[in-house]
Motif scaffolding. Structure first.
Motif, PDB file in Angstrom:
ATOM      1  N   ILE A 165      -3.832  12.872  -4.853  1.00 56.71           N
ATOM      2  CA  ILE A 165      -4.666  11.936  -5.609  1.00 56.71           C
ATOM      3  C   ILE A 165      -3.797  10.867  -6.264  1.00 56.71           C
ATOM      4  N   TYR A 166      -2.709  11.297  -6.883  1.00 57.70           N
ATOM      5  CA  TYR A 166      -1.800  10.337  -7.517  1.00 57.70           C
ATOM      6  C   TYR A 166      -1.237   9.352  -6.506  1.00 57.70           C
ATOM      7  N   GLU A 167      -0.740   9.848  -5.387  1.00 53.01           N
ATOM      8  CA  GLU A 167      -0.129   8.965  -4.386  1.00 53.01           C
ATOM      9  C   GLU A 167      -1.139   7.960  -3.844  1.00 53.01           C
ATOM     10  N   PHE A 168      -2.379   8.398  -3.644  1.00 49.01           N
ATOM     11  CA  PHE A 168      -3.431   7.495  -3.158  1.00 49.01           C
ATOM     12  C   PHE A 168      -3.740   6.413  -4.195  1.00 49.01           C
ATOM     13  N   LEU A 169      -3.959   6.826  -5.451  1.00 50.38           N
ATOM     14  CA  LEU A 169      -4.333   5.865  -6.487  1.00 50.38           C
ATOM     15  C   LEU A 169      -3.179   4.939  -6.835  1.00 50.38           C
ATOM     16  N   GLU A 170      -1.970   5.462  -6.852  1.00 53.83           N
ATOM     17  CA  GLU A 170      -0.815   4.621  -7.158  1.00 53.83           C
ATOM     18  C   GLU A 170      -0.666   3.518  -6.117  1.00 53.83           C
ATOM     19  N   LYS A 171      -0.871   3.870  -4.841  1.00 48.13           N
ATOM     20  CA  LYS A 171      -0.789   2.858  -3.781  1.00 48.13           C
ATOM     21  C   LYS A 171      -1.906   1.828  -3.926  1.00 48.13           C
ATOM     22  N   LYS A 172      -3.109   2.297  -4.264  1.00 47.39           N
ATOM     23  CA  LYS A 172      -4.218   1.362  -4.421  1.00 47.39           C
ATOM     24  C   LYS A 172      -3.979   0.410  -5.587  1.00 47.39           C
ATOM     25  N   LEU A 173      -3.424   0.914  -6.663  1.00 49.03           N
ATOM     26  CA  LEU A 173      -3.103   0.047  -7.798  1.00 49.03           C
ATOM     27  C   LEU A 173      -2.028  -0.962  -7.419  1.00 49.03           C
ATOM     28  N   ARG A 174      -1.055  -0.515  -6.644  1.00 51.24           N
ATOM     29  CA  ARG A 174       0.002  -1.414  -6.200  1.00 51.24           C
ATOM     30  C   ARG A 174      -0.561  -2.500  -5.282  1.00 51.24           C
ATOM     31  N   ASP A 175      -1.457  -2.104  -4.381  1.00 53.36           N
ATOM     32  CA  ASP A 175      -2.037  -3.063  -3.441  1.00 53.36           C
ATOM     33  C   ASP A 175      -2.931  -4.080  -4.142  1.00 53.36           C
ATOM     34  N   THR A 176      -3.619  -3.653  -5.207  1.00 51.37           N
ATOM     35  CA  THR A 176      -4.553  -4.539  -5.908  1.00 51.37           C
ATOM     36  C   THR A 176      -3.935  -5.225  -7.116  1.00 51.37           C
ATOM     37  N   GLY A 177      -2.711  -4.861  -7.450  1.00 60.43           N
ATOM     38  CA  GLY A 177      -2.063  -5.469  -8.606  1.00 60.43           C
ATOM     39  C   GLY A 177      -2.671  -5.068  -9.932  1.00 60.43           C
ATOM     40  N   ARG A 178      -3.190  -3.839 -10.018  1.00 63.86           N
ATOM     41  CA  ARG A 178      -3.886  -3.409 -11.234  1.00 63.86           C
ATOM     42  C   ARG A 178      -3.110  -2.389 -12.063  1.00 63.86           C
ATOM     43  N   HIS A 179      -1.825  -2.234 -11.824  1.00 67.92           N
ATOM     44  CA  HIS A 179      -1.036  -1.312 -12.637  1.00 67.92           C
ATOM     45  C   HIS A 179      -1.119  -1.672 -14.119  1.00 67.92           C
ATOM     46  N   ARG A 180      -1.111  -2.961 -14.392  1.00 69.81           N
ATOM     47  CA  ARG A 180      -1.151  -3.389 -15.800  1.00 69.81           C
ATOM     48  C   ARG A 180      -2.477  -3.004 -16.445  1.00 69.81           C
ATOM     49  N   TRP A 181      -3.561  -3.015 -15.675  1.00 71.83           N
ATOM     50  CA  TRP A 181      -4.854  -2.608 -16.208  1.00 71.83           C
ATOM     51  C   TRP A 181      -4.793  -1.169 -16.711  1.00 71.83           C
ATOM     52  N   VAL A 182      -4.208  -0.294 -15.883  1.00 69.50           N
ATOM     53  CA  VAL A 182      -4.094   1.117 -16.260  1.00 69.50           C
ATOM     54  C   VAL A 182      -3.181   1.266 -17.471  1.00 69.50           C
ATOM     55  N   ALA A 183      -2.090   0.511 -17.497  1.00 75.43           N
ATOM     56  CA  ALA A 183      -1.152   0.584 -18.623  1.00 75.43           C
ATOM     57  C   ALA A 183      -1.852   0.234 -19.934  1.00 75.43           C
TER      58      ALA A 183
END
Length: 385
Positions: A165-183
């Protein structure tokens, strides 16, 4: 299934984890009979399918120290992955003085990635890991030993599937540029103040429609005493007295033990001893407070101030923006915030950070008459004015 019961074995696993990019973490605890959660089990997993890549740690084992795990939590080179981390983090913050860093919460990430509001772990296991969970051990007594094989299997599943689950979501956040949203969403979870409960502020959690300052003063003092008593003796606040009894006491304002005896809702144990004395002292103190020390009444938003047509337009805009981005609408702006914006308020979460980028900036432009909305089939278009 490896269960770690010795500090040196935990240290060896944590040393392995420090060489991994991430470690998944979950806990089992009890809180029904105590104020603070009692940690009963810690589950850990690192990437890999070999035996020993996922372990159980028994904190109830005499002589076992969690110091190696605390050190791992402080190692910023390893991501600590939880699902719905708040209660887990509270345990580690209160009992061990540590908040894992850096933190990744798959529930928060899933909401940002379009999996709906407050998505459960079981749902993510089915949709991402393509597996199912046996939840029959979920509500068992985790403090009893020995643990059954069913309990161990259930507990390990909470960290083994979490890897995919983590690996899937981390990749999706990376692809969409939404890491900062989660932060931004995790900022409150990683703030130690989130896990501090001050008796003086406990009354704000008590729901009442009575806004009389004197009544609220009694509520405040009764809630303050209850919280302090529960914390000092590590008992649930409901074991002292429940909210309905607290509100009854605030209304009747007992001045003697005989007055307490006439309460319909107060537990028998609370009508005598330290609790009874605390109740009477709290009521007396609230009754004697000068007017300037009474709680300030929080005025609700006047419905007349809300422009209902504008509020409806904001809901349409929100729906359009969240459908195109795949983010749950209530995560961006709950209904109360939309009404607040329509009434002219600007200090709301929907107008800040990533929410402003997704929705808030256009919401303000809509309020200012700079844009309009038009229906085009099933699609909503934004029109510049």
């Amino acid at each position: 299934m490896q269960t770690i019961t010795r500090t040196e074995d935990l240290a060896a696993f944590c040393d392995r984890a420090k060489a991994a990019p991430y470690v998944t973490v979950d806990t089992e605890f009890l809180r029904e009979r105590t104020y603070y959660s009692k940690l009963c089990l810690v589950q850990l997993a690192i990437p890999g399918e070999e035996e020993g890549d996922a372990v159980l740690v028994d904190p109830l084992e005499e002589g076992l120290s969690l110091d190696p795990l605390v050190a791992l939590f402080r190692d910023t080179s390893v991501v600590k992955v939880f699902h719905a981390a708040r209660q887990d983090l509270e345990i580690f913050c209160v009992d061990y003085g540590v908040i894992p860093e850096p933190l990744f919460d798959t529930q928060v990430a899933a909401m940002v990635c379009g999996f709906g509001e407050q998505v459960g772990y079981e749902t993510l296991v089915k949709r991402i890991a393509r597996a199912s969970l046996d939840k029959s051990s979920r509500f068992t007594d985790w403090s009893r030993r020995p643990l059954t094989d069913a309990q161990k299997t259930y507990a390990l599943a909470d960290v083994t599937h979490l890897r995919k689950i983590y690996e899937f979501l981390e990749k999706k956040l990376r692809d969409t540029g939404r890491h900062r949203w989660v932060a931004e969403e995790l900022a409150q979870l990683t703030d130690p103040e989130t896990y501090v409960t001050r008796p003086a502020e406990a009354w704000r959690r008590v729901k009442t429609r009575n806004t009389s300052p004197r009544f609220l003063a009694v509520v405040r003092e009764l809630a303050r005493f209850r919280e302090a008593y529960a914390q000092e003796r590590n008992v649930p606040r409901s074991r002292v007295y429940k909210d309905d009894a607290l509100l009854e006491l605030a209304a009747t304002k007992p001045a003697s033990h005989s007055d307490l005896g006439r309460s319909r809702l107060l537990l028998r144990e609370a009508r005598r001893g330290d609790i009874a004395e605390g109740i009477l002292a709290a009521v007396k103190q609230a009754q004697e407070l000068p007017k300037e020390e009474l709680p300030e009444v929080q005025e609700g938003r006047d419905k007349a101030q809300v422009n209902p047509a504008l509020a409806d337009l904001l809901r349409v805009l929100l729906k359009a923006r969240t459908e195109s981005s795949g983010v749950a609408p209530k995560l961006v702006a709950p209904s109360a915030e939309l009404d607040a914006i329509a009434s002219g308020e600007r200090d709301v979460a929907a107008l800040k950070g990533w929410r402003r980028e997704l929705f808030g900036a256009d919401a303000l432009r809509l309020c200012d008459g700079q844009i309009a909305l038009a229906a085009k089939g099933s699609k909503i278009d934004v029109i510049e004015l």
